[in-house]
Write a protein that holds these residues in place. Structure first.
Motif, PDB file in Angstrom:
ATOM      1  N   GLU B 309     -64.620 -26.985 169.490  1.00  0.00           N
ATOM      2  CA  GLU B 309     -65.245 -25.696 169.777  1.00  0.00           C
ATOM      3  C   GLU B 309     -65.236 -24.790 168.557  1.00  0.00           C
ATOM      4  O   GLU B 309     -64.226 -24.154 168.249  1.00  0.00           O
ATOM      5  CB  GLU B 309     -64.501 -25.011 170.931  1.00  0.00           C
ATOM      6  CG  GLU B 309     -64.616 -25.774 172.248  1.00  0.00           C
ATOM      7  CD  GLU B 309     -63.893 -25.059 173.406  1.00  0.00           C
ATOM      8  OE1 GLU B 309     -63.203 -24.044 173.143  1.00  0.00           O
ATOM      9  OE2 GLU B 309     -64.037 -25.517 174.545  1.00  0.00           O
ATOM     10  N   CYS B 310     -66.341 -24.732 167.860  1.00  0.00           N
ATOM     11  CA  CYS B 310     -66.470 -23.831 166.719  1.00  0.00           C
ATOM     12  C   CYS B 310     -67.943 -23.626 166.430  1.00  0.00           C
ATOM     13  O   CYS B 310     -68.688 -24.589 166.291  1.00  0.00           O
ATOM     14  CB  CYS B 310     -65.776 -24.410 165.492  1.00  0.00           C
ATOM     15  SG  CYS B 310     -65.834 -23.277 164.093  1.00  0.00           S
ATOM     16  N   GLY B 311     -68.364 -22.369 166.377  1.00  0.00           N
ATOM     17  CA  GLY B 311     -69.788 -22.050 166.289  1.00  0.00           C
ATOM     18  C   GLY B 311     -70.432 -22.476 164.991  1.00  0.00           C
ATOM     19  O   GLY B 311     -71.330 -23.318 164.970  1.00  0.00           O
ATOM     20  N   HIS B 312     -69.975 -21.900 163.875  1.00  0.00           N
ATOM     21  CA  HIS B 312     -70.665 -22.231 162.622  1.00  0.00           C
ATOM     22  C   HIS B 312     -70.412 -23.687 162.263  1.00  0.00           C
ATOM     23  O   HIS B 312     -71.256 -24.336 161.649  1.00  0.00           O
ATOM     24  CB  HIS B 312     -70.235 -21.291 161.496  1.00  0.00           C
ATOM     25  CG  HIS B 312     -68.992 -21.698 160.781  1.00  0.00           C
ATOM     26  ND1 HIS B 312     -67.731 -21.473 161.288  1.00  0.00           N
ATOM     27  CD2 HIS B 312     -68.812 -22.337 159.607  1.00  0.00           C
ATOM     28  CE1 HIS B 312     -66.845 -21.955 160.431  1.00  0.00           C
ATOM     29  NE2 HIS B 312     -67.456 -22.475 159.401  1.00  0.00           N
ATOM     30  N   SER B 383     -72.024 -18.178 171.471  1.00  0.00           N
ATOM     31  CA  SER B 383     -71.718 -17.927 170.070  1.00  0.00           C
ATOM     32  C   SER B 383     -72.989 -18.087 169.256  1.00  0.00           C
ATOM     33  O   SER B 383     -73.781 -18.997 169.494  1.00  0.00           O
ATOM     34  CB  SER B 383     -70.646 -18.899 169.589  1.00  0.00           C
ATOM     35  OG  SER B 383     -69.482 -18.704 170.361  1.00  0.00           O
ATOM     36  N   CYS B 471     -66.132 -21.023 170.205  1.00  0.00           N
ATOM     37  CA  CYS B 471     -66.095 -20.758 168.775  1.00  0.00           C
ATOM     38  C   CYS B 471     -64.733 -20.212 168.393  1.00  0.00           C
ATOM     39  O   CYS B 471     -64.220 -19.295 169.020  1.00  0.00           O
ATOM     40  CB  CYS B 471     -67.183 -19.765 168.395  1.00  0.00           C
ATOM     41  SG  CYS B 471     -67.076 -19.225 166.698  1.00  0.00           S
ATOM     42  N   CYS B 474     -65.047 -16.539 167.243  1.00  0.00           N
ATOM     43  CA  CYS B 474     -65.189 -15.643 168.403  1.00  0.00           C
ATOM     44  C   CYS B 474     -63.839 -15.432 169.063  1.00  0.00           C
ATOM     45  O   CYS B 474     -63.483 -14.309 169.436  1.00  0.00           O
ATOM     46  CB  CYS B 474     -66.145 -16.229 169.440  1.00  0.00           C
ATOM     47  SG  CYS B 474     -67.875 -16.310 168.923  1.00  0.00           S
TER      48      CYS B 474
END
Ligand code: SF4
Ligand code: SF4
Lengths: 243, 509
Positions: B309-312, B383, B471, B474
């Motif tokens: 789970e990580c946006g960028h 995100s 994210c 976030c």
């Protein structure tokens, strides 16, 4: 005939600068790679979908519609008006005039009013809305004024003081055949034509480049398929080879 | 930050703020030291001839990036984007309007690269690159989280994030780097992750997790590190290893793999999904960091690569990995072929952990008890990088539907925030794009305003008490700023935290 000479030269020059300048910008955009996949998602996953997305942007201003209804309304009216007016003006460059051009003549007149209304709205917003005033440069305002004067001088010719359009047509058909014919002398016609030439000249050097620009915008013209297809710019491929 | 940071009041009716000129001109992140700069190949300090160097770098980037060239030309100053940035909404500073942010670079572009700007600079808003303007660059290009909300609304798709990345790249090239991002990039190269956790520390942490989960569930869930021959390599943000609430999601991933019977491993060499090379707009860094994942995958011989789970990180993985290092399909160059021969192309490469989990749920392969989450009334924060720069599943918009589908499967009570604040219109948490650093706290608190307003609405109306997101930034940002708005910091958590609560393992429960 001096004036006719001057206008003839101006239009040749303007046409050359418009076409040459645009070709130069477009070639430049074309040559510059987009090294990474950056469509604004959700985005179409196929080329066909991308074509549809671009068509909706160009014809309906879809993103602008979702963004700001006022700007959309004025901007869209102006551009639709402009398209109709340009189509109507084809009758000055064709003999015999094409059937569909004859058919859309009355819509062309409507287009003139749409242009005026749209431009007036855009100008009013530019001056009245604090945020938009803040981002406006003198050229932004001048561009609207230029278009507005062109539009109004055109409408004046239609409704207030008609000019000899047959002579105007002879003049322009002449230009297409490299012949010089006299140009009627009314001030509003002369202003109208001079400003159109000016507009053609600034086109490739100004924000009017948004017209070709939208087709080259990677956030809009890329398909969302990075996992399925490897996308590699030439300069990035060189990095690969160097390891 | 000498004065105390206060949250702006939540507005009942979100109107567009009046302009507050210069309100945030003093907000600047710490400058990177010469050591930090030089460690990743940038000049250590601003040289006397920085202006010429900056123009030369800009010329180089204009030749490399079509986005930059087209976007600097095409903007018509229509203002459609002007009220779309959370930093403008939260601060009222006009230079935080996306178009005004772009204009800080466009002024220099027009002056040096366009005919009109050379002949009549005043007329077209062209400006010389003065030291004052450079200060504005440093300030305002570090008040953009590269969230791309503006690009959704621009009629030409102009993406201010592209301009911000180019500006940061130019500033790095003249020796004016940002400490936070560049220090972290140095750590990834040296140690393998943003937090600088060395392999042994990771191993300890993971053993601790195994014990915790055993205690909680009575089941031996494994959290393996560097296990050769595992089916799946999981690459996740390093915050997942120790930060709260991040670790709860890591626990969740492990339970999902366990329940699915899929062998998996983490890697100490690629113990970081985040890739701050993107934040500073530097392709070489972006690639170099991504190469670690490729190296780890080859070394461990895995068949699938799954991202936590990580946006960028998901943007980089989904959109860029195939380009950067050949993780994906369709490459025919020798560079990509080795990896592609190894990976199992019956699966999406890379796969998001949400895609992985949802596939299992759809096949009925997980036993779930959504009532375990009944103490939570859940909402979902999209995100920005997932929402506007990536996809999940096989159809556009899968990045919205799949996490929501998982939440609905593992929790009974789910409420959406206002429609103009979710999906592709989502508001950034306020801490993305390399701004998650303490000296920017005022900016971060103010930038969170639109999200906090949307949350407040459903907290009041529906009693929402849990905001799930996927994210790491976030999660960290909300943990920090929620209290400024009167919420509990534990209100934010991961989607796999909910999965972890609901999933039933083994036969002894
Ligand atoms: S990318 Fe996001 S943070 Fe940057 S200007 Fe656009 S809306 Fe603001
Ligand atoms: S919406 Fe696009 S064209 Fe309009 S001002 Fe913003 S960046 Fe420029």
């Amino acid at each position: 005939m001096t004036a006719a000479w001057a206008y003839a030269l101006a239009f040749y020059a303007a046409a050359a600068i418009l076409v040459g300048g645009l070709a130069w910008r477009i070639a430049d955009y074309w040559r510059t790679p987009a090294p990474l996949k950056i469509p604004t998602t959700p985005a179409p996953t196929t080329r066909g979908g991308v074509a549809l997305r671009l068509a909706r942007e160009v014809l309906l201003f879809e993103s602008l519609f979702r963004s700001n209804l006022w700007i959309w309304l004025f901007g869209w009216l102006f551009h639709v008006g402009l398209a109709l007016v340009l189509a109507r003006h084809l009758r000055y460059f064709t003999e015999p005039v094409w059937g569909w051009v004859v058919f859309i003549q009355p819509f062309g007149i409507l287009g003139g009013f749409l242009m005026a209304a749209g431009l007036a709205g855009l100008l009013a917003r530019r001056l009245a809305v604090e945020r938009i005033r803040y981002i406006s440069t003198p050229s932004d305002i001048l561009m609207l004024v230029l278009l507005l004067v062109i539009t109004i001088s055109g409408l004046v010719m239609k409704y207030v003081s008609p000019t000899d359009v047959v002579a105007v047509k002879v003049f322009f058909l002449g230009l297409l055949r490299f012949e010089l014919h006299p140009l009627p002398a009314e001030l509003h016609l002369r202003v109208h034509l001079a400003l159109v030439a000016a507009l053609m000249i600034v086109f490739p050097f100004s924000k009017l480049l948004h017209a070709p620009g939208i087709f080259f915008s990677p956030t809009r013209n890329q398909a969302d398929d990075p996992r399925e297809r490897r996308h590699l710019a030439p300069w990035a491929a060189r990095l690969d080879r160097e390891g | 930050m000498s004065t105390k940071v206060e949250a702006p009041p939540l507005r009942k009716y979100p109107v567009i703020p009046v302009l507050d000129i210069g309100a945030m001109s003093a907000s600047k992140p710490y400058v990177a030291s010469d050591k930090i700069q030089e460690a990743i190949g940038f000049p250590g300090e601003l040289a006397p001839d920085w202006e010429a160097k900056a123009i030369a770098k800009m010329a180089e980037l204009l030749g490399r990036y079509r986005s930059l060239k087209v976007y600097l030309d095409a903007c018509v100053h229509c203002g459609a984007c002007s009220d779309k940035c959370h930093y403008f909404i939260g601060t009222g500073d006009p230079k935080n309007m996306p178009v005004a942010r772009q204009d800080l670079m466009r002024a220099v572009y027009r002056r040096h690269f366009t005919l009109a700007g050379r002949i009549a600079p005043k007329l077209v808003g062209a400006r010389d690159f003065t030291p004052e303007l450079l200060q504005d660059w440093y300030s305002y290009y570090h008040q953009c989280s590269e969230c791309r909300r503006c690009s959704v609304f621009c009629p030409y798709g102009i993406d201010t994030a592209e301009i911000t990345m180019a500006a940061r790249e130019i500033m790095d090239a003249i020796g004016l780097g940002q400490k936070y991002s560049n220090e972290i990039i140095g750590k990834v190269h040296r140690i393998g992750n943003n937090l600088g956790l060395p392999g042994p520390a990771l191993e300890d942490t993971l053993l601790g997790l195994e014990e915790d989960v055993k205690e909680d569930t009575g089941v031996d869930v494994r959290y393996p590190l560097d296990a050769k021959g595992a089916e799946v390599l999981l690459v996740t943000p390093s915050a997942d290893f120790f930060a709260e609430p991040h670790v709860e999601s890591l626990i969740g991933y492990g339970k999902v793999f366990h329940a699915a019977g899929v062998s998996w491993t983490l890697s100490s060499h690629a113990s970081e999904a985040g890739n701050f090379g993107m934040f500073i707009g530097n392709y070489e860094q972006l690639r170099k960091i991504a190469l670690r994942v490729r190296e780890a995958a080859l070394e461990l011989g895995v068949k699938r690569i799954v991202v936590g789970e990580c946006g960028h990180a998901w943007r980089v993985a989904y959109s860029f990995w195939n380009t950067l290092v050949g993780i994906g399909a369709g490459g025919d160059d020798p560079f990509a072929v080795e990896l592609q021969n190894q990976l199992d192309h019956r699966y999406r490469q890379p796969t998001h952990i949400c895609e992985f989990t949802w596939d299992l749920i759809e096949r009925g392969a997980l036993r779930l008890d959504p009532s375990a989450n009944d103490h939570r009334i859940v909402t979902f924060h999209d995100s920005c990088n997932v929402a506007r720069a990536s996809r999940m599943g096989d159809f556009p918009g899968g990045q919205f539907e799949i996490p929501r589908a998982i939440i609905r499967a593992v929790a009974n009570r789910f409420v959406e925030m206002a429609p103009e604040t979710i999906r592709e219109k989502t508001f950034c948490c306020g801490g993305g794009g390399g701004l998650l650093t303490d000296e920017l706290l005022e900016l971060r608190v103010k930038g969170a305003l639109p999200r906090m307003e949307a949350l407040q609405e459903i907290a009041e109306r529906d009693g929402v008490n849990f905001m799930a997101t996927i994210c790491a930034i976030c999660k960290a940002q909300f943990s920090k700023v929620l209290p400024y708005y009167g919420f509990k910091m534990s209100m934010v958590g991961g989607v796999h935290q909910l999965v972890s609560t609901a999933i039933r393992l083994g036969s002894n429960d």
